[in-house]
Write a protein that holds these residues in place. Structure first.
Motif, PDB file in Angstrom:
ATOM      1  N   GLY A  58      58.196  64.573 -26.820  1.00 34.40           N
ATOM      2  CA  GLY A  58      58.823  64.815 -25.525  1.00 34.40           C
ATOM      3  C   GLY A  58      59.813  65.969 -25.578  1.00 34.40           C
ATOM      4  N   ALA A  59      60.656  65.982 -26.608  1.00 34.89           N
ATOM      5  CA  ALA A  59      61.627  67.069 -26.770  1.00 34.89           C
ATOM      6  C   ALA A  59      60.908  68.385 -27.033  1.00 34.89           C
ATOM      7  CB  ALA A  59      62.587  66.745 -27.910  1.00 34.89           C
ATOM      8  N   GLN A  60      59.835  68.340 -27.813  1.00 37.52           N
ATOM      9  CA  GLN A  60      59.080  69.574 -28.052  1.00 37.52           C
ATOM     10  C   GLN A  60      58.448  70.073 -26.756  1.00 37.52           C
ATOM     11  OE1 GLN A  60      56.550  70.006 -31.440  1.00 37.52           O
ATOM     12  NE2 GLN A  60      58.083  69.174 -32.841  1.00 37.52           N
ATOM     13  N   ALA A  61      57.909  69.151 -25.958  1.00 37.63           N
ATOM     14  CA  ALA A  61      57.305  69.553 -24.687  1.00 37.63           C
ATOM     15  C   ALA A  61      58.339  70.207 -23.770  1.00 37.63           C
ATOM     16  CB  ALA A  61      56.655  68.359 -24.005  1.00 37.63           C
ATOM     17  N   GLU A  62      59.564  69.683 -23.748  1.00 37.07           N
ATOM     18  CA  GLU A  62      60.628  70.298 -22.932  1.00 37.07           C
ATOM     19  C   GLU A  62      60.840  71.758 -23.331  1.00 37.07           C
ATOM     20  OE1 GLU A  62      62.375  69.409 -20.327  1.00 37.07           O
ATOM     21  OE2 GLU A  62      61.945  67.259 -20.236  1.00 37.07           O
ATOM     22  N   GLN A  63      60.915  72.018 -24.642  1.00 35.89           N
ATOM     23  CA  GLN A  63      61.121  73.389 -25.110  1.00 35.89           C
ATOM     24  C   GLN A  63      59.908  74.255 -24.813  1.00 35.89           C
ATOM     25  OE1 GLN A  63      64.066  74.694 -26.555  1.00 35.89           O
ATOM     26  NE2 GLN A  63      62.998  76.587 -26.075  1.00 35.89           N
ATOM     27  N   VAL A  64      58.718  73.704 -25.014  1.00 33.49           N
ATOM     28  CA  VAL A  64      57.494  74.470 -24.760  1.00 33.49           C
ATOM     29  C   VAL A  64      57.410  74.871 -23.294  1.00 33.49           C
ATOM     30  CG1 VAL A  64      54.971  74.307 -24.667  1.00 33.49           C
ATOM     31  CG2 VAL A  64      56.195  73.535 -26.711  1.00 33.49           C
TER      32      VAL A  64
ATOM     33  N   TYR B  31      50.482  61.798 -28.136  1.00 33.68           N
ATOM     34  CA  TYR B  31      51.606  62.556 -27.591  1.00 33.68           C
ATOM     35  C   TYR B  31      51.405  62.929 -26.120  1.00 33.68           C
ATOM     36  CZ  TYR B  31      52.613  63.346 -32.573  1.00 33.68           C
ATOM     37  OH  TYR B  31      52.851  63.198 -33.911  1.00 33.68           O
ATOM     38  N   MET B  32      50.179  62.822 -25.608  1.00 32.67           N
ATOM     39  CA  MET B  32      49.885  63.319 -24.266  1.00 32.67           C
ATOM     40  C   MET B  32      50.712  62.662 -23.157  1.00 32.67           C
ATOM     41  SD  MET B  32      48.062  65.985 -24.546  1.00 32.67           S
ATOM     42  CE  MET B  32      47.809  66.232 -22.784  1.00 32.67           C
ATOM     43  N   PRO B  33      50.987  61.364 -23.168  1.00 33.26           N
ATOM     44  CA  PRO B  33      51.827  60.819 -22.089  1.00 33.26           C
ATOM     45  C   PRO B  33      53.212  61.482 -22.021  1.00 33.26           C
ATOM     46  CG  PRO B  33      50.649  59.046 -23.164  1.00 33.26           C
ATOM     47  CD  PRO B  33      50.413  60.295 -24.001  1.00 33.26           C
ATOM     48  N   ALA B  34      53.837  61.723 -23.143  1.00 36.30           N
ATOM     49  CA  ALA B  34      55.146  62.385 -23.152  1.00 36.30           C
ATOM     50  C   ALA B  34      55.025  63.820 -22.648  1.00 36.30           C
ATOM     51  CB  ALA B  34      55.748  62.358 -24.557  1.00 36.30           C
ATOM     52  N   ILE B  35      53.967  64.493 -23.048  1.00 35.28           N
ATOM     53  CA  ILE B  35      53.750  65.882 -22.612  1.00 35.28           C
ATOM     54  C   ILE B  35      53.483  65.920 -21.113  1.00 35.28           C
ATOM     55  CG2 ILE B  35      52.224  67.878 -22.840  1.00 35.28           C
ATOM     56  CD1 ILE B  35      51.775  66.907 -25.804  1.00 35.28           C
ATOM     57  N   ARG B  36      52.654  65.009 -20.626  1.00 32.28           N
ATOM     58  CA  ARG B  36      52.347  64.975 -19.184  1.00 32.28           C
ATOM     59  C   ARG B  36      53.590  64.683 -18.352  1.00 32.28           C
ATOM     60  NH1 ARG B  36      47.416  61.741 -20.789  1.00 32.28           N
ATOM     61  NH2 ARG B  36      45.744  63.290 -20.869  1.00 32.28           N
ATOM     62  N   ALA B  37      54.474  63.847 -18.850  1.00 34.85           N
ATOM     63  CA  ALA B  37      55.707  63.542 -18.112  1.00 34.85           C
ATOM     64  C   ALA B  37      56.537  64.808 -17.916  1.00 34.85           C
ATOM     65  CB  ALA B  37      56.510  62.464 -18.837  1.00 34.85           C
ATOM     66  N   VAL B  38      56.630  65.628 -18.959  1.00 34.32           N
ATOM     67  CA  VAL B  38      57.364  66.892 -18.851  1.00 34.32           C
ATOM     68  C   VAL B  38      56.606  67.841 -17.931  1.00 34.32           C
ATOM     69  CG1 VAL B  38      58.243  68.892 -20.116  1.00 34.32           C
ATOM     70  CG2 VAL B  38      58.444  66.592 -21.107  1.00 34.32           C
ATOM     71  N   ARG B  39      55.281  67.958 -18.132  1.00 33.30           N
ATOM     72  CA  ARG B  39      54.462  68.829 -17.276  1.00 33.30           C
ATOM     73  C   ARG B  39      54.670  68.487 -15.808  1.00 33.30           C
ATOM     74  NH1 ARG B  39      48.587  67.192 -16.606  1.00 33.30           N
ATOM     75  NH2 ARG B  39      49.817  65.589 -15.537  1.00 33.30           N
ATOM     76  N   ASP B  40      54.685  67.196 -15.474  1.00 31.59           N
ATOM     77  CA  ASP B  40      54.797  66.781 -14.086  1.00 31.59           C
ATOM     78  C   ASP B  40      56.136  67.173 -13.464  1.00 31.59           C
ATOM     79  OD1 ASP B  40      52.243  65.803 -14.300  1.00 31.59           O
ATOM     80  OD2 ASP B  40      52.845  63.685 -14.347  1.00 31.59           O
TER      81      ASP B  40
ATOM     82  N   ASP C 218      56.062  70.816 -38.614  1.00 29.73           N
ATOM     83  CA  ASP C 218      57.078  70.464 -37.622  1.00 29.73           C
ATOM     84  C   ASP C 218      56.583  70.647 -36.187  1.00 29.73           C
ATOM     85  OD1 ASP C 218      58.983  69.773 -39.534  1.00 29.73           O
ATOM     86  OD2 ASP C 218      59.755  71.830 -39.665  1.00 29.73           O
ATOM     87  N   VAL C 219      55.482  71.367 -36.000  1.00 31.26           N
ATOM     88  CA  VAL C 219      54.947  71.655 -34.669  1.00 31.26           C
ATOM     89  C   VAL C 219      53.930  70.580 -34.303  1.00 31.26           C
ATOM     90  CG1 VAL C 219      53.707  73.330 -33.245  1.00 31.26           C
ATOM     91  CG2 VAL C 219      55.343  74.129 -34.965  1.00 31.26           C
ATOM     92  N   LEU C 220      54.225  69.821 -33.249  1.00 36.94           N
ATOM     93  CA  LEU C 220      53.351  68.744 -32.802  1.00 36.94           C
ATOM     94  C   LEU C 220      52.415  69.182 -31.690  1.00 36.94           C
ATOM     95  CD1 LEU C 220      55.985  65.858 -32.633  1.00 36.94           C
ATOM     96  CD2 LEU C 220      54.521  66.528 -34.569  1.00 36.94           C
ATOM     97  N   LEU C 221      52.791  70.254 -30.975  1.00 36.69           N
ATOM     98  CA  LEU C 221      51.985  70.697 -29.845  1.00 36.69           C
ATOM     99  C   LEU C 221      52.170  72.187 -29.588  1.00 36.69           C
ATOM    100  CD1 LEU C 221      53.805  70.611 -26.679  1.00 36.69           C
ATOM    101  CD2 LEU C 221      54.464  68.706 -28.145  1.00 36.69           C
ATOM    102  N   GLU C 222      51.161  72.757 -28.992  1.00 43.62           N
ATOM    103  CA  GLU C 222      51.176  74.159 -28.567  1.00 43.62           C
ATOM    104  C   GLU C 222      50.442  74.213 -27.238  1.00 43.62           C
ATOM    105  OE1 GLU C 222      49.429  78.480 -30.077  1.00 43.62           O
ATOM    106  OE2 GLU C 222      49.975  76.959 -31.551  1.00 43.62           O
TER     107      GLU C 222
END
Length: 128
Positions: free
Chosen positions: A50-56, A86-95, A117-121
């Motif tokens: 979730g924190a990574q998605a916020e930064q991304v 990880y997708m639910p946390a990423i989608r929450a930020v995306r939304d 250390d990178v979980l998503l791109e």
């Protein structure tokens, strides 16, 4: 802002959180895959998708703004994740960043990204 169209596709199940087709006219913009690095190049949210998605998404927003675009101009996103959990946390930020119609999208689980250390791109394509 570019006028984008989100046509309904007959004979294809509706997308859940994405559009099957997005069309528009204008300049094509490609944003390279963004990861959770802050402006100084330090990792943000190690171990926390979730924190990574916020930064991304903050990085994507800055990249888009550089060419006069917003998330409203994005027509396609590709999510590369090391774990689909990880997708639910990423989608929450995306939304929060994209509250309206969603761009076309693909989500791909990969064995690894350039650092453990990178979980998503996430990469994005826009029309301005």
């Amino acid at each position: 802002m570019t006028e984008l169209e989100y046509p309904q596709v007959q004979g294809v199940a509706p997308g859940n959180g994405y559009s099957h087709v997005v069309a528009g006219t204008g300049q094509w913009v490609a944003v390279s895959g963004q990861v959770a690095l802050d402006p100084d190049g330090a990792f943000v949210g190690v171990g926390d998708p979730g924190a990574q998605a916020e930064q991304v998404f903050a990085n994507l927003e800055r990249c888009l703004a550089t060419v006069g675009a917003t998330f409203g101009n994005v027509v396609k996103m590709t999510f590369f994740v090391t774990d689909m959990a990880y997708m639910p946390a990423i989608r929450a930020v995306r939304d929060r960043y994209i509250p309206g119609p969603k761009p076309a999208a693909s989500a791909v689980q990969v064995a690894a990204l350039f650092s453990p250390d990178v979980l998503l791109e996430i990469e994005a394509f826009a029309i301005v």
